[in-house]
Design a protein around this motif. Structure first.
Motif, short mmCIF file in Angstrom:
data_model
loop_
_atom_site.label_atom_id
_atom_site.label_comp_id
_atom_site.label_asym_id
_atom_site.label_seq_id
_atom_site.Cartn_x
_atom_site.Cartn_y
_atom_site.Cartn_z
N ASN A 93 0.86 -1.19 0.00
CA ASN A 93 0.00 0.00 0.00
C ASN A 93 0.89 1.23 0.00
OD1 ASN A 93 -1.71 2.15 0.57
ND2 ASN A 93 -3.00 0.95 1.95
N TRP A 94 0.92 1.94 -1.13
CA TRP A 94 1.82 3.09 -1.27
C TRP A 94 1.51 4.17 -0.23
CZ3 TRP A 94 6.32 3.45 -3.42
CH2 TRP A 94 6.89 4.71 -3.72
N ASP A 95 0.26 4.29 0.15
CA ASP A 95 -0.11 5.32 1.13
C ASP A 95 0.54 5.07 2.48
OD1 ASP A 95 -1.66 6.61 -0.73
OD2 ASP A 95 -3.52 5.60 -0.14
N LYS A 96 0.90 3.82 2.75
CA LYS A 96 1.50 3.48 4.05
C LYS A 96 3.02 3.43 4.02
CE LYS A 96 -2.52 0.89 5.72
NZ LYS A 96 -3.01 -0.42 6.25
N VAL A 97 3.62 3.67 2.85
CA VAL A 97 5.07 3.70 2.75
C VAL A 97 5.59 4.97 3.42
CG1 VAL A 97 7.03 3.84 1.18
CG2 VAL A 97 5.12 2.30 0.66
N LYS A 98 6.49 4.82 4.38
CA LYS A 98 6.97 5.97 5.13
C LYS A 98 7.93 6.84 4.34
CE LYS A 98 6.41 3.73 9.64
NZ LYS A 98 7.10 3.28 10.89
N ASP A 99 8.88 6.22 3.66
CA ASP A 99 9.86 6.98 2.90
C ASP A 99 9.66 6.69 1.41
OD1 ASP A 99 12.08 8.21 1.76
OD2 ASP A 99 13.39 7.75 3.45
N LYS A 100 8.75 7.41 0.81
CA LYS A 100 8.39 7.16 -0.58
C LYS A 100 9.54 7.47 -1.53
CE LYS A 100 3.37 7.80 -0.14
NZ LYS A 100 3.33 7.76 1.34
N ALA A 101 10.32 8.49 -1.22
CA ALA A 101 11.44 8.85 -2.09
C ALA A 101 12.47 7.72 -2.14
CB ALA A 101 12.09 10.14 -1.60
N TRP A 102 12.71 7.10 -0.99
CA TRP A 102 13.65 5.97 -0.93
C TRP A 102 13.11 4.77 -1.70
CZ3 TRP A 102 13.09 1.10 1.57
CH2 TRP A 102 14.25 0.34 1.63
N GLU A 103 11.85 4.47 -1.50
CA GLU A 103 11.26 3.31 -2.18
C GLU A 103 11.23 3.53 -3.69
OE1 GLU A 103 10.88 -0.09 -1.88
OE2 GLU A 103 9.75 0.35 -0.04
N ALA A 104 10.89 4.72 -4.12
CA ALA A 104 10.88 5.02 -5.55
C ALA A 104 12.29 4.95 -6.13
CB ALA A 104 10.28 6.41 -5.80
#
Length: 566
Positions: A278-289
């Motif tokens: 669930n992308w909304d629950k990803v804390k560090d979106k910049a890192w994951e992307a």
């Protein structure tokens, strides 16, 4: 001509003799290109958004196979690709360690031959660049311990790594010929920019083509480590994908699914397995992307290298009569955890190395991944941006689920997400079906049979005093003109995960103690509707066939026997 279980091999050998040297040059060169830990829909011509114009170009002028299968993991797939046998029959039923059973010795045994060993006596030059990973002999004390290195298994020239994974900036077990080297002590290859393994594999493959004498055909195996963890790439390639994955997993998966249907690679009725994460629950979106940006850059760099290989073939006048096959060793890789940088604990880079340099013979990042060869501490964890040499991060289960669109499961497993691979076949002189899709199921064991069929080589029953296991695959050559693959049953096993596909039916189980599941591949290739309970007789019939094969193929006796439900 079909080559099934060696049935037509004496005829092939006779034809090879009758052709004589004058016509030997008419036989095609053969290049096998394998990528590492990539999913079914990553490259452009299989639905992906990653920029792969060179692979797309090969597909547009050749064939794409929509239902081709590997063996679910690095070592078993490579053993099958090289030998035309099921992995357990080669001694590599698992990975490169000895588990105490003949099917699981961790080394190619004396009852199998590589494609190089078979084609070399037929007049082919044999070259390899890239990842070997079919022996446990990593640092032998003397030459006798290299019996399963590429030069000892039929390859005249070899450049690459013996081990399966590690830094793309400075891998351990880098070898030229039979000698361990490092990127900075190789007198034969000095790139103009910082050494990078994907480029080195491509450049050495180009060199082999350029230096090939030209009076006989050649066989070349190009085995990339892209896009296996760790996520390492040049910044100029990473920046191409900046922002592309900022909206997360679902939009990319949805777009790939629609493109797969539009391309005709999956049926319009084929459903998409659920999106993991669930992308909304990803804390560090910049890192994951960023992790996916680097993954895409790794694939991009590989495609650039393939473009250089194709360009050199064209320059040497060899492209028209060269069969190029591209495929992958398993599905997208969901491996993660702190060991692969998926946990907390990211640290900034120190101003100077804090650890002593590593000795060459230490299995640095591949086994311990704690420091680089020159002593820099390896950085992992959320917040550490992947790409540079001192990082060690995998892209995780969620992005692997994107890579495997529309299927479920991953590397290790024999559901479709673990074993489905693109297969591109390009041969201008020999493939008349341009930009077509072949839907007949095929398997990695078919590559040897195809090479024997085209080369006029003789697949022997004995070699150096040892009985050789007959080929298990079927030649794909008939499909080049729209013919049939003469076989309807495929078998799989890895770590107790097991499957049999017979016609449209697939019986599959997850885990050594998992229950059998039954799927209709014509209606439900994403394996969403288990029909086992409504078809108990079919389950029993297919399970018996799988168990009979498991005995023949040395799957059993093995380390998972006591757990597997019969």
């Amino acid at each position: 001509m079909k080559t099934v279980h060696g049935l037509f091999l004496p005829m092939v050998a006779t034809i090879a003799v009758l052709m004589g040297t004058a016509n030997a040059a008419e036989r095609p060169n053969i290049i096998l290109i394998m990528s590492d830990d990539m999913g079914y829909s990553d490259i452009g011509c299989y639905g992906g958004e990653i920029n792969t114009p060179n692979l797309d170009g090969l597909a547009a002028n050749g064939l794409r196979y929509s239902q081709f299968y590997n063996s679910a993991r690095c070592c078993p797939t490579r053993a099958s690709l090289l030998t035309g046998l099921h992995p357990h029959q080669t001694g590599i039923g698992h990975m490169v360690e000895d588990k105490g059973f003949d099917g699981y010795r961790g080394d190619l045994n004396e009852h199998c031959l590589t494609i190089a060993e078979v084609l070399k006596p037929a007049g082919y030059s044999t070259y390899m660049s890239g990842k070997w990973h079919v022996t446990k002999q990593l640092f032998p004390e003397d030459e006798s311990g290299k019996s399963n290195w590429p030069r000892q298994r039929g390859f005249e020239r070899f450049y690459g790594t013996i081990l399966g994974a590690g830094s793309l900036w400075d891998p351990t077990t880098l070898v030229r010929g039979n000698t361990h080297i490092t990127p900075d002590n190789d007198p034969e290859y000095r790139p103009a920019e910082p050494w990078y393994y994907t480029d080195a594999i491509s450049d050495n493959a180009v060199r082999y083509i350029r230096e090939h004498p030209g009076n006989n055909p050649f066989f070349m195996y190009v085995a990339y480590t892209a896009a296996h963890w760790p996520m390492h790439a040049r910044e100029r390639d990473i920046v191409k994908y900046k922002g592309m994955y900022d909206d997360g997993f679902e939009p990319i998966r949805k777009a790939r699914y629609e493109k797969l249907k539009e391309l005709g690679l999956i049926q319009k009725e084929c459903k998409r397995s659920p999106t993991i994460g669930n992308w909304d629950k990803v804390k560090d979106k910049a890192w994951e992307a960023r992790n996916m940006e680097v993954y895409a850059a790794m694939v991009d760099a590989m495609d650039q290298g393939i473009g250089r290989i194709v360009a050199e073939l064209k320059k040497q006048g060899e492209l028209e009569n060269t069969l190029i096959l591209f495929l992958q060793d398993n599905g997208g890789c969901a491996e993660g955890g702190k060991w692969l940088g998926r946990g907390d604990g990211g640290q900034p880079r120190a101003d100077k190395p804090t650890l002593p340099p590593m000795d060459r013979d230490e299995l640095q990042m591949e086994m311990k991944n704690k420091k680089t060869r020159d002593g820099w501490p390896v950085r992992k964890g959320v917040g550490v941006m992947a790409g540079p040499p001192d990082t060690y991060i995998s892209y995780g289960k969620e992005w692997a689920n994107v890579s495997n669109t529309p299927f479920k499961e991953y590397k290790h497993y024999v559901h479709e997400g673990g074993i489905s691979t693109p297969l591109i076949a390009h041969w201008p002189k020999g493939i008349k079906r341009k930009n077509r899709i072949e839907h007949q199921p095929g398997q990695i064991i078919d590559i040897m049979a195809t090479c024997v069929d085209l080369s006029g080589a003789r697949y022997p029953s004995e070699f150096k005093g040892h009985e050789i296991t007959p080929m298990q695959g079927t030649s794909l050559v008939p499909t080049f003109d729209g013919g049939a693959i003469d076989r309807d049953t495929l078998y799989f096993e890895h770590e107790g995960n097991r499957a049999i596909r017979k016609g449209k039916w697939k019986l599959v189980a997850k885990g050594a103690n998992g229950a059998w599941q039954l799927y209709d591949m014509d209606a439900d290739r994403s394996e969403m509707n288990d029909l086992a309970k409504s078809n108990p007789e079919r389950v029993l019939q297919l399970a018996k066939e799988w168990n009979d094969w498991a005995v023949r193929a040395l799957v059993t006796p093995g380390p998972y026997d006591k757990e597997v439900k019969k």
